[in-house]
Every structure is written in structure tokens, then in C-alpha cells.
Design a protein around this motif. Structure first.
Motif, PDB file in Angstrom:
ATOM      1  N   VAL A   1       0.839  -1.197   0.000  1.00  0.00           N
ATOM      2  CA  VAL A   1       0.000   0.000   0.000  1.00  0.00           C
ATOM      3  C   VAL A   1       0.877   1.251   0.000  1.00  0.00           C
ATOM      4  O   VAL A   1       0.608   2.210  -0.732  1.00  0.00           O
ATOM      5  CB  VAL A   1      -0.972   0.000   1.204  1.00  0.00           C
ATOM      6  N   GLU A   2       1.928   1.235   0.798  1.00  0.00           N
ATOM      7  CA  GLU A   2       2.842   2.369   0.864  1.00  0.00           C
ATOM      8  C   GLU A   2       3.508   2.623  -0.487  1.00  0.00           C
ATOM      9  O   GLU A   2       3.615   3.763  -0.934  1.00  0.00           O
ATOM     10  CB  GLU A   2       3.907   2.098   1.920  1.00  0.00           C
ATOM     11  N   GLU A   3       3.922   1.545  -1.160  1.00  0.00           N
ATOM     12  CA  GLU A   3       4.550   1.682  -2.477  1.00  0.00           C
ATOM     13  C   GLU A   3       3.566   2.242  -3.499  1.00  0.00           C
ATOM     14  O   GLU A   3       3.897   3.142  -4.278  1.00  0.00           O
ATOM     15  CB  GLU A   3       5.080   0.329  -2.944  1.00  0.00           C
ATOM     16  N   ILE A   4       2.349   1.726  -3.495  1.00  0.00           N
ATOM     17  CA  ILE A   4       1.321   2.219  -4.419  1.00  0.00           C
ATOM     18  C   ILE A   4       1.030   3.684  -4.138  1.00  0.00           C
ATOM     19  O   ILE A   4       0.919   4.500  -5.063  1.00  0.00           O
ATOM     20  CB  ILE A   4       0.035   1.371  -4.316  1.00  0.00           C
ATOM     21  N   ARG A   5       0.926   4.039  -2.867  1.00  0.00           N
ATOM     22  CA  ARG A   5       0.660   5.430  -2.479  1.00  0.00           C
ATOM     23  C   ARG A   5       1.762   6.354  -2.995  1.00  0.00           C
ATOM     24  O   ARG A   5       1.490   7.421  -3.544  1.00  0.00           O
ATOM     25  CB  ARG A   5       0.545   5.525  -0.958  1.00  0.00           C
ATOM     26  N   GLN A   6       3.014   5.932  -2.843  1.00  0.00           N
ATOM     27  CA  GLN A   6       4.131   6.749  -3.316  1.00  0.00           C
ATOM     28  C   GLN A   6       4.092   6.914  -4.832  1.00  0.00           C
ATOM     29  O   GLN A   6       4.370   7.994  -5.358  1.00  0.00           O
ATOM     30  CB  GLN A   6       5.467   6.136  -2.884  1.00  0.00           C
ATOM     31  N   ARG A   7       3.735   5.844  -5.545  1.00  0.00           N
ATOM     32  CA  ARG A   7       3.617   5.937  -7.011  1.00  0.00           C
ATOM     33  C   ARG A   7       2.490   6.889  -7.413  1.00  0.00           C
ATOM     34  O   ARG A   7       2.634   7.657  -8.360  1.00  0.00           O
ATOM     35  CB  ARG A   7       3.371   4.560  -7.601  1.00  0.00           C
TER      36      ARG A   7
END
Length: 84
Positions: free
Chosen positions: A43-49
Motif C-alpha cells: 500500500v505504501e509503495e502504491i501510495r508513493q507511485r
């Protein structure tokens, strides 16, 4: 390499974890916690993208319509297609 850690859990969280184990979805508390951490990292990676994409769009000036105008266009299209 696995690291051992001691965690204090609230009663509702402990019950939720135990329910996951009782349902055979997971075999241990460690599996539940590791799965939660994996999902949080995704979720954190998707949010950053998403943030990077939004900043890129804002910098490039690709979006010229307001959010309200875009929403109105979607509604108009949905009404034309008899989906609203």
C-alpha cells in the motif's frame, strides 16, 4: 534471517489474529503479522507511485479541467449511456 520480536496487542487485535489462525487462513501469529506488514508495504509503495504520478501531472499541466468539470463530464456521459 528471521528476527524474533515481542508484541503487545489490544484485545480486539488479538481476537482478530486468533480468528485468522482458527479459520486455518494462517498457521501462526507470525504469518498473520508478516502478511499485514507485506500488505502495508505494498500500500505504501502504491501510495508513493500515485503521489509521484499526481505531482508529475501537476508539473506537466496535463489536467486543464477542474475536478467539478471532469465529474460533470462523467455524469453527462453516463446519462447519455443510460447508466445514471
Amino acid at each position: 534471517m528471521a528476527t524474533r520480536a515481542s508484541l503487545s496487542l489490544s484485545e480486539p487485535n488479538e481476537r482478530w489474529i486468533q480468528d485468522k489462525i482458527d479459520s486455518k487462513e494462517f498457521a501462526s501469529r507470525s504469518e498473520v503479522v508478516n502478511d499485514l506488514i507485506r500488505k502495508a508495504r505494498e500500500v505504501e509503495e502504491i501510495r508513493q507511485r500515485l503521489i509521484a504520478a499526481e505531482l508529475s501531472v501537476a508539473e506537466q499541466g496535463w489536467v486543464e479541467k477542474s475536478q467539478d468539470a471532469i465529474l460533470a463530464d462523467f455524469r453527462r456521459k453516463a446519462q447519455q449511456d443510460d447508466k445514471l
